[in-house]
Design an enzyme around this catalytic site. Sequence first.
Site: not given
Ligand code: GLN
Length: 549
Positions: A382, A508, A510
């Site tokens: 992410c 994600h 994970e």
């Molecule tokens: N801050 C970033 C976004 O909002 C990444 C979010 C995250 O890592 N879950 O896109």
Amino acid sequence: MAKYIFVTGGVTSSLGKGIFAASLAKLLQSKGYRVTIQKFDPYINVDPGTLNPYEHGECYVTEDGAETDLDLGHYERFLNIPTSQANNVTTGRVYQTVINKEREGAYLGKTVQVIPHITDEIKRRMLLLGQTGEFDIVITELGGTVGDIEAQPYVETVRQIRWELEEHDTLICHLTLLPYLKSAKELKTKPTQHSVKELQALGVMPDILVCRTELPLTDDIRRKLALFCNVEKNAVIQALDVDTIYQVPIEMQKEHLDTTVLQKLQLPSDRIGDLSKWHVFLDKLRNPQGEVKIGLVGKYIELQDAYKSIHESFIQAGATNNVKVIVEAIHSEHIDEDNVQQKLGHLHGILVAPGFGNRGIEGKISAIKYVRENNIPFFGICLGMQCAVIEYARNVLGMHDAHSTEMNPDTKHPVIDMMEAQKKIVNKGGTMRLGAYACHLERGSLAEKLYGAENISERHRHRYEFNNTYLEKFENAGMKATGKNPDSGLVEIVEIPQHPHFIGVQFHPELKSTVDNPHPLFVGLVKAAILHKTGLKKTSDVKGKAVEA
Ligand code: GLN
């Protein structure tokens, strides 16, 4: 109709109610029962999505896009079946429903009160999953500790449910602590007795006592606890401290917890449970053939729970690869161009963590530059993937001020930008791109090799995205978009094929790694780390062959 098991906690918080609930569920599942677990949290936030990870640890996202308590991660990792919004309820959500109904006039002029209106809404939600016909047993974990003011409506609801249903359709497991007093050389039962009294004062009698303890329970203590807490002796369950949470189901089985529970619920208890896969996993976990060191670069390093699912994914991926993964947490705020070699040089792989906001961003970017230039296996999740894109734009494409508009809204090169649909949204809770989305993988890419599939689905939680207006420039310069959303064309995965192992994902992974199905991207990173350690270069060269570290 489903049977309902309630898990309460006494004496102190952090006793591991979530792990206990997941372990009990695992034992019942292994005997062929269809089990789910839900968590009721007494706090007023509608969900943990707006909570700082320092407050509450990781926010776990379900397939249907609910932002939930991290215990749901344990439920999924143990049971290998997905949870949903219905599996996590908070006081905030309960009150929100009741207040909305009141505004609609649904209470027909009545005074709206905690009892019966709030407790009725809690009850409706507690019974919901059991009424779908999908489950034989629903385990409900009550967050907090018995005696907390905010837990009272929940305990009262459990009392009512017990009163309304048949005796053998519900069961209460009460988790407590038996402190060991060194000076007296004794395990003390008094706090447990008091916490059971507290439950009884609310009209609720536990059926099973689960006692967290550093030392084994003697027969005397079991008898004493049974007598004073009004449970049968075989219902006093010893929960000894163990070296890994994955041992807990086995310990509970040794105590015959599953048999006792099933007998009390009047369900067949003589089925033979199959935990063979679990034992294979535990065996691999206990007997690694080597070790690799992986750096976890993030900004919530002080609190393990902030990256709970990532840590667990590494444990599962390590066992799959027959190695111990030593995760070295590195604070991104403390990394810069000058010390990056000293901070990361000894590691066999790097994961750059998800996150929000500007703090520690430049450290993440320095870390990625270093691993990219030094052929160290890299995995970005992410925000970690977004940082990889920013780093490539700055240092390879020469766009020196490239950034995400999350960190610098005025950048000349917004290589990561807010999604159009997000720009109009004002509310913070539950408004990100959340939950499962499809992703199509490019044939021949590292991602496709690791997944062994071309079409996958993964869970998201973010507002910003790779800015597709720059895609051609990136691809011409060697960073490829190898995974895309088939409907929107949004870039979900980037790779550098020239690098031994460089992959960043917008989702994600994970959240989907379980004991039965360790996630291929984590398994792949660990494998690449082993290869890096042994001096080999490409994961794909030796895919499928045993490797020793
Ligand atoms: N801050 C970033 C976004 O909002 C990444 C979010 C995250 O890592 N879950 O896109």
